[in-house]
Design a protein around this motif. Structure first.
Motif, mmCIF file in Angstrom:
data_model
loop_
_atom_site.group_PDB
_atom_site.id
_atom_site.type_symbol
_atom_site.label_atom_id
_atom_site.label_comp_id
_atom_site.label_asym_id
_atom_site.label_seq_id
_atom_site.Cartn_x
_atom_site.Cartn_y
_atom_site.Cartn_z
ATOM 1 N N LYS A 1 11.227 -1.436 -27.024
ATOM 2 C CA LYS A 1 11.310 -1.388 -25.566
ATOM 3 C C LYS A 1 10.196 -0.501 -25.044
ATOM 4 C CE LYS A 1 14.388 -0.163 -21.703
ATOM 5 N NZ LYS A 1 15.716 0.340 -21.321
ATOM 6 N N THR A 2 9.550 -0.946 -23.970
ATOM 7 C CA THR A 2 8.500 -0.144 -23.347
ATOM 8 C C THR A 2 8.785 0.005 -21.851
ATOM 9 O OG1 THR A 2 7.106 -2.089 -22.913
ATOM 10 C CG2 THR A 2 6.738 -0.900 -24.991
ATOM 11 N N THR A 3 8.401 1.149 -21.319
ATOM 12 C CA THR A 3 8.414 1.374 -19.874
ATOM 13 C C THR A 3 6.995 1.723 -19.475
ATOM 14 O OG1 THR A 3 10.702 2.172 -19.921
ATOM 15 C CG2 THR A 3 9.389 2.711 -17.976
ATOM 16 N N PHE A 4 6.372 0.853 -18.683
ATOM 17 C CA PHE A 4 4.966 0.987 -18.304
ATOM 18 C C PHE A 4 4.872 1.460 -16.862
ATOM 19 C CE2 PHE A 4 0.861 -0.788 -16.816
ATOM 20 C CZ PHE A 4 0.008 -0.248 -17.769
ATOM 21 N N ASN A 5 4.127 2.529 -16.648
ATOM 22 C CA ASN A 5 3.905 3.051 -15.303
ATOM 23 C C ASN A 5 2.740 2.286 -14.674
ATOM 24 O OD1 ASN A 5 3.102 4.643 -13.037
ATOM 25 N ND2 ASN A 5 4.136 6.410 -13.941
ATOM 26 N N VAL A 6 3.045 1.415 -13.729
ATOM 27 C CA VAL A 6 2.029 0.544 -13.140
ATOM 28 C C VAL A 6 0.986 1.340 -12.377
ATOM 29 C CG1 VAL A 6 1.624 -1.415 -11.588
ATOM 30 C CG2 VAL A 6 3.698 -1.346 -12.991
ATOM 31 N N LEU A 7 1.421 2.365 -11.664
ATOM 32 C CA LEU A 7 0.488 3.132 -10.830
ATOM 33 C C LEU A 7 -0.436 4.010 -11.673
ATOM 34 C CD1 LEU A 7 2.804 4.183 -7.868
ATOM 35 C CD2 LEU A 7 1.465 2.095 -8.169
ATOM 36 N N LYS A 8 0.085 4.557 -12.762
ATOM 37 C CA LYS A 8 -0.736 5.408 -13.629
ATOM 38 C C LYS A 8 -1.438 4.624 -14.732
ATOM 39 C CE LYS A 8 2.030 9.586 -12.900
ATOM 40 N NZ LYS A 8 2.855 10.645 -13.560
ATOM 41 N N ASN A 9 -1.075 3.349 -14.866
ATOM 42 C CA ASN A 9 -1.696 2.467 -15.855
ATOM 43 C C ASN A 9 -1.546 3.017 -17.277
ATOM 44 O OD1 ASN A 9 -3.081 0.082 -16.603
ATOM 45 N ND2 ASN A 9 -5.015 1.198 -16.741
ATOM 46 N N ARG A 10 -0.337 3.456 -17.594
ATOM 47 C CA ARG A 10 -0.056 3.922 -18.953
ATOM 48 C C ARG A 10 1.454 3.841 -19.194
ATOM 49 N NH1 ARG A 10 2.350 8.872 -18.841
ATOM 50 N NH2 ARG A 10 1.925 10.320 -17.142
ATOM 51 N N TYR A 11 1.821 3.874 -20.486
ATOM 52 C CA TYR A 11 3.237 3.834 -20.818
ATOM 53 C C TYR A 11 3.923 5.145 -20.427
ATOM 54 C CZ TYR A 11 2.451 -0.414 -23.488
ATOM 55 O OH TYR A 11 2.135 -1.690 -23.858
ATOM 56 N N GLU A 12 5.102 5.025 -19.865
ATOM 57 C CA GLU A 12 5.902 6.191 -19.513
ATOM 58 C C GLU A 12 6.755 6.618 -20.701
ATOM 59 O OE1 GLU A 12 6.903 9.012 -16.492
ATOM 60 O OE2 GLU A 12 5.361 7.472 -16.590
ATOM 61 N N SER A 13 7.347 5.650 -21.398
ATOM 62 C CA SER A 13 8.163 5.944 -22.574
ATOM 63 C C SER A 13 8.295 4.684 -23.415
ATOM 64 C CB SER A 13 9.559 6.444 -22.174
ATOM 65 O OG SER A 13 10.277 5.429 -21.501
ATOM 66 N N MET A 14 8.747 4.884 -24.658
ATOM 67 C CA MET A 14 8.976 3.764 -25.574
ATOM 68 C C MET A 14 10.254 4.024 -26.354
ATOM 69 S SD MET A 14 5.290 2.875 -27.260
ATOM 70 C CE MET A 14 3.978 2.132 -26.254
ATOM 71 N N GLU A 15 10.888 2.935 -26.774
ATOM 72 C CA GLU A 15 12.041 3.028 -27.656
ATOM 73 C C GLU A 15 11.714 2.285 -28.941
ATOM 74 O OE1 GLU A 15 16.759 1.802 -27.573
ATOM 75 O OE2 GLU A 15 15.789 2.409 -25.702
ATOM 76 N N ASN B 1 0.795 -1.232 0.000
ATOM 77 C CA ASN B 1 0.000 0.000 0.000
ATOM 78 C C ASN B 1 0.828 1.283 0.000
ATOM 79 O OD1 ASN B 1 -2.627 -1.225 0.055
ATOM 80 N ND2 ASN B 1 -2.221 -1.809 2.192
ATOM 81 N N THR B 2 2.142 1.169 0.155
ATOM 82 C CA THR B 2 2.956 2.390 0.254
ATOM 83 C C THR B 2 3.822 2.602 -0.989
ATOM 84 O OG1 THR B 2 4.744 1.184 1.353
ATOM 85 C CG2 THR B 2 3.043 2.183 2.763
ATOM 86 N N THR B 3 3.414 2.021 -2.109
ATOM 87 C CA THR B 3 4.207 2.146 -3.332
ATOM 88 C C THR B 3 4.237 3.596 -3.803
ATOM 89 O OG1 THR B 3 3.422 -0.059 -3.940
ATOM 90 C CG2 THR B 3 4.559 1.205 -5.632
ATOM 91 N N ILE B 4 5.443 4.108 -4.003
ATOM 92 C CA ILE B 4 5.618 5.492 -4.453
ATOM 93 C C ILE B 4 5.699 5.566 -5.973
ATOM 94 C CG2 ILE B 4 7.188 7.480 -4.386
ATOM 95 C CD1 ILE B 4 7.964 6.523 -1.555
ATOM 96 N N GLU B 5 6.400 4.619 -6.560
ATOM 97 C CA GLU B 5 6.464 4.515 -8.015
ATOM 98 C C GLU B 5 6.707 3.057 -8.391
ATOM 99 O OE1 GLU B 5 11.068 5.346 -9.217
ATOM 100 O OE2 GLU B 5 9.858 7.122 -8.857
ATOM 101 N N ALA B 6 6.269 2.672 -9.596
ATOM 102 C CA ALA B 6 6.450 1.286 -10.052
ATOM 103 C C ALA B 6 6.454 1.279 -11.578
ATOM 104 C CB ALA B 6 5.328 0.394 -9.519
ATOM 105 N N PHE B 7 7.479 0.667 -12.151
ATOM 106 C CA PHE B 7 7.623 0.614 -13.603
ATOM 107 C C PHE B 7 7.965 -0.806 -14.052
ATOM 108 C CE2 PHE B 7 8.852 4.916 -12.312
ATOM 109 C CZ PHE B 7 8.005 5.681 -13.100
ATOM 110 N N VAL B 8 7.402 -1.198 -15.188
ATOM 111 C CA VAL B 8 7.768 -2.451 -15.838
ATOM 112 C C VAL B 8 8.461 -2.117 -17.145
ATOM 113 C CG1 VAL B 8 6.935 -4.544 -16.963
ATOM 114 C CG2 VAL B 8 5.918 -3.807 -14.806
ATOM 115 N N GLU B 9 9.682 -2.602 -17.304
ATOM 116 C CA GLU B 9 10.424 -2.444 -18.560
ATOM 117 C C GLU B 9 10.455 -3.779 -19.289
ATOM 118 O OE1 GLU B 9 14.215 -0.538 -18.564
ATOM 119 O OE2 GLU B 9 13.740 0.706 -16.820
ATOM 120 N N GLU B 10 10.145 -3.738 -20.577
ATOM 121 C CA GLU B 10 10.240 -4.953 -21.398
ATOM 122 C C GLU B 10 10.898 -4.609 -22.717
ATOM 123 O OE1 GLU B 10 7.667 -8.711 -23.173
ATOM 124 O OE2 GLU B 10 6.600 -6.936 -22.472
#
Length: 348
Positions: free
Chosen positions: A323-337, A17-26
């Motif tokens: 390559k994708t970086t997905f913002n888990v908390l905002k439920n959207r991509y942060e950036s793409m390569e 419950n205290t997650t400040i930021e979370a990203f998935v890179e693939e």
């Protein structure tokens, strides 16, 4: 939302419950990792340790993916940074002694790897590649056998095969992504832009050759004359490379200079080796997630082909998402390569 489970995935500890930021890179056929920052005051902090599993959405379509924690970093201000690899990287620690068969499908090969593994027999393989091939792999970890070394499944079945990892389901596909006609354009939905152009691997003059074994003379090398790119005069000097095409000839097939020159010409036509490699790193606003634009279809996933337009640099081109970086908390991509793949499973 991130949920925490024990290492065997038999006990759910609860939601962090205290997650400040979370990203998935693939990355295409490469890295697949979750990283997040939480507080050490969280009720689950004592369970956040190596080998336990965190479940999170990896993107818009790959939901509830398992990530195994492999490293934690304790910071100031009661913060803890956590790193976890996708559950499919458990295959990196499993071992295959020997698998060999003739004239079988890609899907068969995948499942034979899992059946002959030490602890990954619960994995399942899927593929839309229908051509049958011979496959031979020994003394390798399962991840290498799929796509991390010479003779792997990706090497053997088709060219440019792409992996889709959905928890314990591994798909090897002719083409993972789609061209869904999405355009990312300067002054519209493009918010961040970086273009890298690199001539390091440029080739404008090819010396094609092939080797074969002769009973009388031993190893014989057949060379053709140089094959130049139509763009050779665009550069200060030729970029010359000798390329071995031995693996392009079937056993018993006669190697001729005409065939070698045709193969070299295809390097320019199909692989674009005479054009500097371009890699884009972009940030954009997905309009479909904005109020009033929900009906707009601008969903993008890894390996999709998108159009990039930027009038400042006279760019109007199509490129593959690598390559994708997905913002888990905002439920959207942060950036793409987009552009040329930089890593593979063999690099990890």
């Amino acid at each position: 939302m991130l949920t925490l489970h024990n290492k065997d995935f038999t006990t759910k500890y609860g939601t962090i419950n205290t997650t400040i930021e979370a990203f998935v890179e693939e990355e295409r056929n490469g890295l697949f990792e979750l990283s997040f920052i939480m507080l050490n005051t969280d009720s689950l902090f004592n369970y956040v340790k190596e080998d336990n599993i965190v479940v999170a959405n990896a993107n818009d379509t790959l939901l509830n993916q398992k990530f195994r924690i492999y490293m934690t970093r304790k910071l100031m201000n009661n913060r803890v940074e956590v790193f976890a690899r996708h559950i499919s990287f458990d295959l990196m620690y499993d071992y295959i002694d020997s698998v060999k068969f003739e004239n079988q499908s890609c899907e068969y090969a995948l499942n034979m790897l899992f059946r002959n593994s030490q602890f990954s027999t619960h994995y399942r393989g899927y593929s839309d590649i229908i051509n049958a091939q011979d496959y031979n792999m020994s003394m390798a970890n399962i991840l290498e056998a799929i796509g991390g070394k010479q003779g792997s499944i990706i090497d053997t079945f088709g060219t440019g095969a792409e992996i889709l990892r959905d928890n314990e389901n591994i798909h090897v596909l002719n083409k993972r992504g789609h061209d869904n006609s999405v355009t990312i354009e300067y002054k519209k939905n493009l918010t961040g832009f970086e273009l890298e152009e690199d001539t390091t691997d440029l080739v404008t003059r090819i010396l094609p050759y092939a080797k074969y074994d002769d009973e009388e003379y031993g190893e014989v090398i057949i060379k053709a004359s140089f094959v130049d790119s139509p763009l050779i005069f665009n550069y200060s000097h030729p970029f010359i490379k000798a390329i071995d095409y031995s693996d392009k000839f079937e056993e018993g097939e006669i190697v001729t200079e005409d065939k070698l020159r045709a193969l070299a010409s295809n390097e320019y036509k199909n692989n674009k080796v005479d054009i500097p490699k371009q890699n884009f790193k972009i940030e954009f606003i997905p309009l479909s997630k904005c109020v009033g634009y929900e009906a707009l279809s601008d969903s993008i996933s890894l390996c999709d082909t998108v159009t990039i337009k930027d009038t400042r640099y006279n760019i109007n081109t199509q490129a593959k998402v690598i390559k994708t970086t997905f913002n888990v908390l905002k439920n959207r991509y942060e950036s793409m390569e987009l552009g040329e793949p930089r890593t593979s499973l063999g690099d990890i």
